[in-house]
Design a protein around this motif. Structure first.
Motif, PDB file in Angstrom:
ATOM      1  N   THR A  89      18.669  -9.633   4.003  1.00  0.00           N
ATOM      2  CA  THR A  89      19.139  -9.064   5.267  1.00  0.00           C
ATOM      3  C   THR A  89      18.160  -8.021   5.790  1.00  0.00           C
ATOM      4  O   THR A  89      17.781  -8.023   6.971  1.00  0.00           O
ATOM      5  N   SER A  92      15.134  -9.731   7.021  1.00  0.00           N
ATOM      6  CA  SER A  92      15.318 -10.327   8.346  1.00  0.00           C
ATOM      7  C   SER A  92      15.122  -9.288   9.440  1.00  0.00           C
ATOM      8  O   SER A  92      14.528  -9.572  10.493  1.00  0.00           O
ATOM      9  N   GLU A  93      15.638  -8.081   9.220  1.00  0.00           N
ATOM     10  CA  GLU A  93      15.419  -6.998  10.179  1.00  0.00           C
ATOM     11  C   GLU A  93      13.931  -6.732  10.361  1.00  0.00           C
ATOM     12  O   GLU A  93      13.432  -6.572  11.485  1.00  0.00           O
ATOM     13  N   VAL A 211      23.224 -13.280  10.597  1.00  0.00           N
ATOM     14  CA  VAL A 211      23.328 -12.360  11.732  1.00  0.00           C
ATOM     15  C   VAL A 211      23.274 -10.914  11.263  1.00  0.00           C
ATOM     16  O   VAL A 211      24.071 -10.492  10.422  1.00  0.00           O
ATOM     17  N   ILE A 213      22.758  -6.825  12.843  1.00  0.00           N
ATOM     18  CA  ILE A 213      22.814  -6.047  14.071  1.00  0.00           C
ATOM     19  C   ILE A 213      21.509  -5.284  14.224  1.00  0.00           C
ATOM     20  O   ILE A 213      21.238  -4.331  13.503  1.00  0.00           O
ATOM     21  N   PHE A 214      20.688  -5.725  15.187  1.00  0.00           N
ATOM     22  CA  PHE A 214      19.378  -5.116  15.393  1.00  0.00           C
ATOM     23  C   PHE A 214      19.434  -3.971  16.399  1.00  0.00           C
ATOM     24  O   PHE A 214      18.538  -3.142  16.470  1.00  0.00           O
ATOM     25  N   VAL A 235      14.078 -10.941  18.979  1.00  0.00           N
ATOM     26  CA  VAL A 235      15.197 -11.448  18.188  1.00  0.00           C
ATOM     27  C   VAL A 235      15.332 -12.960  18.374  1.00  0.00           C
ATOM     28  O   VAL A 235      15.498 -13.712  17.405  1.00  0.00           O
ATOM     29  N   ILE A 239      15.057 -15.930  15.451  1.00  0.00           N
ATOM     30  CA  ILE A 239      16.137 -16.882  15.186  1.00  0.00           C
ATOM     31  C   ILE A 239      15.637 -18.310  15.327  1.00  0.00           C
ATOM     32  O   ILE A 239      15.932 -19.182  14.499  1.00  0.00           O
ATOM     33  N   THR A 255      21.648 -14.522  19.479  1.00  0.00           N
ATOM     34  CA  THR A 255      20.835 -13.415  19.988  1.00  0.00           C
ATOM     35  C   THR A 255      21.717 -12.263  20.447  1.00  0.00           C
ATOM     36  O   THR A 255      21.467 -11.098  20.116  1.00  0.00           O
ATOM     37  N   ALA A 258      23.240 -10.296  17.640  1.00  0.00           N
ATOM     38  CA  ALA A 258      22.336  -9.328  17.018  1.00  0.00           C
ATOM     39  C   ALA A 258      22.386  -7.981  17.720  1.00  0.00           C
ATOM     40  O   ALA A 258      21.895  -6.978  17.186  1.00  0.00           O
TER      41      ALA A 258
END
Length: 378
Positions: A89, A92-93, A211, A213-214, A235, A239, A255, A258
């Motif tokens: 996770t 991914s960020e 998913v 949260i960016f 983002v 994805i 998207t 996020a």
């Protein structure tokens, strides 16, 4: 004393991470790889997925982040210590951050603090004491810049790994209503696995983008301002590269998820779709005639792979590319030369976790089989 540069701070955080991750990855995989470099796994992974061949280097952060965020064939997720996927996770960020940096996006002091905080927590997850100490210093400098620029302390970042209501799994009506459908074991094994001795012979199943949260929904409210556009596009690119080929409707929902938005209104949807189309040109993504976005790592004209999934996957059948469905049908037909038209349809649907042929499913399957130039059922 030199003034604080958010972009320079982000670059230093990413550079530090690249230096620390290489030996961590190498040490973790040495029992499996022996004298082979760990990038061997990425080469095999690309081969198993039908990606365009690429050369990797151990010091490349993008390669390192792929290693800690993607399932590595039969090796699974070797860097996770528990089932909560914390390492992947955070990775991914950071993949999104790296995308923004690579596309020369502008960064704020808050962006730099977030990036450095991600790096600190990722290295903490690997118990890299020395690396954490260096990253903490960088984070402190970024925090001071935030306080100076905003006059307040940033709130702690809480990563949300999934937003089920944003991209729901197929309903019971869309499936069979009662039965859990799994692909036939035969489609889970690739016919040619000579190029993947390390990660094994299994075919890569569909993996939904986790998913995270960016940013908050205020980013979407700021569209089409430059900073907001850059974040939304980065983002979307991440994805698409992770999950593509992906239907633009699904890509739009993921998207916005996020940015902590679960309900998508028509105006907001049009705004995000426009940014996705702009991102396609920016990142060499392809939007095809069926509204599927293809990542740059796949040549859709020559791609022969597909990603099976069971009925609990968060992917409606009509959100699967006709090309991917056609590839599965061709594989099944090749393995079963005497298969009937009706059985071919049943086995193809089963490959993607479906059994019941509703009107929408039947029409989408027909489209895919026509593309494959295979016979349709009665």
């Amino acid at each position: 004393m030199a003034s604080f540069s958010p972009r320079q701070s982000v670059q230093e955080a990413l550079d530090l991470l690249a230096v620390r991750l290489d030996p961590i990855i190498n040490q973790r995989l040495k029992p499996t790889l022996g004298p082979l470099p760990w990038v061997t796994i990425l080469t095999e992974l690309d081969s198993s997925k039908g990606f365009v061949p690429k050369t990797y280097t151990a010091g490349d952060l993008s390669a390192q982040l792929r290693m800690i965020t993607e399932r590595l064939g039969n090796l699974g997720f070797p860097f996770e210590k528990s089932g909560n996927r914390e390492i992947s996770t955070l990775g991914s960020e950071l993949r999104i951050v790296r995308n923004r940096w690579a596309h020369n996006d502008e960064f704020s002091a808050l962006d730099s603090w977030r990036t450095n905080d991600f790096v600190v927590r990722l290295l903490e997850g690997f118990t890299d004491t020395e690396g954490v100490a260096l990253a903490v210093k960088n984070r402190a400098a970024a925090l001071n810049a935030v306080v100076k620029a905003e006059g307040l302390m940033p709130e702690p970042i809480i990563i949300k790994v999934a937003v089920p209501e944003t991209v729901p799994p197929p309903s019971s009506k869309e499936l069979d209503g009662t039965e859990h459908v799994r692909p036939d074991p035969a489609v889970l094994v690739r016919s040619d696995s000579t190029d993947t001795p390390t990660i094994g012979t299994s075919r890569s199943e569909f993996e939904p983008w986790p998913v995270v949260i960016f940013g908050d929904r205020s980013v979407l409210d700021e569209l089409p301002k430059k900073a907001a556009k850059e974040q939304v596009r980065s983002v979307a690119i991440e994805i698409a590269e992770f999950e593509g080929p992906i239907h633009i409707e699904r890509l739009t929902k993921l998207t916005t998820a996020a940015f902590d938005l679960s309900r998508l209104y028509p105006k907001r949807e049009r705004q995000v779709v426009h940014q996705i189309k702009q991102a396609c040109a920016q990142a060499d993504l392809t939007l095809d005639e069926n509204k599927f976005v293809w990542p740059s790592v796949i040549d859709r004209q020559t791609w022969k792979e597909f990603r099976p999934n069971s009925s609990d996957a968060e992917r409606p059948f009509w959100h699967i590319s006709p090309t991917e469905i056609a590839n599965a049908a061709c594989f099944i037909a090749a393995q079963n030369p005497d298969i009937s038209q009706a059985d071919l349809r049943v086995q193809t649907l089963r490959t993607f976790g479906y059994k019941r042929q509703t009107k929408q499913i039947r029409e989408h399957l027909d489209c895919a089989l026509l593309a494959a130039k295979l016979p349709l059922g009665e």
